[in-house]
Design an enzyme around this catalytic site. Structure first.
Site, PDB file in Angstrom:
ATOM      1  CG  ASP A 155      -1.984   1.018   1.217  1.00  0.00           C
ATOM      2  OD1 ASP A 155      -2.673   1.116   0.185  1.00  0.00           O
ATOM      3  OD2 ASP A 155      -2.156   1.732   2.226  1.00  0.00           O
ATOM      4  CD  GLU A 166      -2.177   3.191  -3.372  1.00  0.00           C
ATOM      5  OE1 GLU A 166      -2.360   4.092  -4.231  1.00  0.00           O
ATOM      6  OE2 GLU A 166      -1.758   3.412  -2.226  1.00  0.00           O
ATOM      7  CG  ASP A 189      -9.628   3.159   0.271  1.00  0.00           C
ATOM      8  OD1 ASP A 189     -10.222   2.794   1.305  1.00  0.00           O
ATOM      9  OD2 ASP A 189      -8.402   3.320   0.212  1.00  0.00           O
TER      10      ASP A 189
END
Length: 488
Positions: free
Chosen positions: A290, A337, A388
């Site tokens: 992430d 990401e 998200d």
């Protein structure tokens, strides 16, 4: 099983483990997980992406974990413990709720896990396997001790503990018993996860895990590796993580994790990060890391700030860090990401190591008709949306200019009659080597099925749960045809 050659286009499905149907209030590592693997393989998928499985320390968010290494015992299947003769009958509990009630589920499961532990203590065969696990798991004893102390201090942050374990409630004998119990939970978690992974491999499914960039300030990680973080003399963070102000948030986002002391980490050859990556790379077939951009530059907010507006950009460890990582972990199987507005150096850093980045279709369209903001490249992982984002159906329903989007899709060769279906088809048919679709998008679910709303805290986040696979089963043949048409 590792990531296939990049000339083999693959399709994956995104669904958190907690979102599976479950007889005990949450999706877990039990029979429903096996059924999901079977259905996904039957549909034609080859990757199952999940969210972090580490124990959450704040707001039930998997991105604020107590540990980078441990698994959350809430995911242990009581049904499997019954099959292993560690439990007798276990009643169904909160089975039909569409949201996970974490507090109630934890209390319920802990009651039965402690019963299973007492039976386990008399099982010589399992105990032998357990001892091998304890001996070979480098982080386990320190984590178990930390969590036992955390419980004894009634969940207070460790900086507020009274002389750590010197003045805790209960005897040292009681503390040691709790440590042994926590080690048992981690043994069971890893055993159940590994069995599920074996089954997934037999069905041709790789499991993509997720590693949060940051860890919680109240975590075992910060407690044990204090010098790796920017802390003051009393071990409170000097600076906190966040995101800079942007179009979506004029105050930015204040995430609140302690920031790494990259100068110290460099002196240790990034030992803490190497341990994190190595362990997780062994657990999962593919590892999504992430917030990759923070290795280039990260947003640093002074501790005590009311919002993230008071932060500033700081240079990250960049090439030196990743050079060291790949020298020590040459078989690291990582995607990153890299979403959001990024400076060119982030893409250069990603491309230097030939890393797969991410594209999200909901963010892919520019202002001009028949134009795509960027061409979806082959060397990436493309999503309709992530955990998200709004679901694809919700995104469409809230779209200001539906007609313009229909024209864009017509320009790309689609009918424009059903924008959600067109977007799904485009995601699967574009050049990206890996296309991943959240199950909610695949089944046409709306706002009620959203996983997380960034910048908010509450029971609406990290809690969406299916009550059955009926809709998935009913769509299997359609999904098969769609994937075949897309040549995935």
């Amino acid at each position: 099983m590792k990531l296939k050659a990049l000339d083999q286009r693959q399709a994956g499905i995104l669904l958190p483990l907690f979102s599976l149907p479950g007889k005990h209030g949450i999706g877990d590592l039990g029979k429903e997980a096996y059924e999901f693997v079977d259905l996904s393989a039957q549909a034609g998928f080859s990757i199952w992406q999940i969210l972090p499985l580490n124990p959450s320390s704040s707001g039930n968010s998997p991105y604020t974990p107590y540990s980078s290494f441990a698994g959350d015992e809430i995911y242990i299947s009581l049904e499997l413990l019954k099959d292993w003769h560690l439990l007798d009958e276990v009643p169904n509990y909160l089975q039909d709720l569409k949201r996970v009630d974490y507090k109630r589920v934890r209390l319920f499961k802990d009651r039965y896990l402690r019963k299973a532990y007492q039976v386990f203590l008399k099982d010589k065969e399992l105990e032998k396997e357990y001892r091998t696990f304890v001996k070979g798991t480098f982080w386990l004893k320190k984590y178990a001790r930390f969590m036992a102390l955390n419980k004894a201090n009634e969940g207070l942050p460790w900086v507020d503990w009274n002389d750590e374990d010197q003045n805790i409630k209960g005897s040292n004998e009681g503390l040691e018993a709790e440590i042994d119990y926590i080690q048992f939970l981690q043994y069971i978690f890893v055993k159940q996860f590994n069995l599920l992974k074996i089954h997934a491999h037999q069905k041709g499914i790789s499991i993509m895990g997720d590693l949060p960039l940051y860890v919680g300030d109240a975590s075992a990680d910060v407690y044990e590796y204090r010098k790796c973080f920017q802390l003051d003399d009393k071990f409170y963070p000097k600076f906190l993580s966040g995101a800079s102000p942007d179009y979506f948030s004029k105050d930015g986002q204040l995430w609140g994790h302690p920031l790494y002391d990259w100068d110290y980490l460099k002196k240790t050859r990034y030992n803490f990060w190497i341990k994190r990556l190595k362990w997780n790379n062994e657990i999962f077939d593919i590892l999504r890391v992430d917030h990759f951009r923070a290795f280039d530059t990260y947003w640093s907010v002074p501790y005590g700030s009311a919002t993230a507006r008071e932060g500033k950009w700081i240079e990250g460890p960049s090439y030196h860090f990743l050079d060291s990582v790949y020298k020590q972990l040459p078989k690291l199987n990582m995607i990153v990401e890299d979403l959001g507005e990024l400076r060119p150096q982030v893409h250069e850093l990603r491309d230097h190591y030939d890393l797969l980045g991410m594209k999200v279709m909901q963010f892919s369209f520019g202002e001009d008709e028949r134009k795509v903001k960027y061409k979806i490249p082959q060397h990436c992982v493309v999503y309709t949306g992530t955990h998200d984002n709004a679901t694809l159906k919700q995104w469409y329903e809230e779209l200001d200019d539906k007609e313009r989007m229909k024209e864009i899709m017509k320009g790309l060769g689609y009918t424009g009659e059903n924008l959600v279906e067109d977007m799904l088809a485009y995601t699967l048919e574009c050049d990206a080597v890996i296309s991943i679709v959240p199950l909610q998008d695949l089944l046409g679910y709306g706002q009620e099925a959203r996983i997380n709303l960034p910048g908010t805290v509450g029971p609406h986040n990290w809690s969406y749960k299916l009550t059955s696979f009926d809709d998935y089963q009913n769509q299997i043949q359609i999904i098969q045809k769609t994937l075949k048409k897309a040549k995935r």
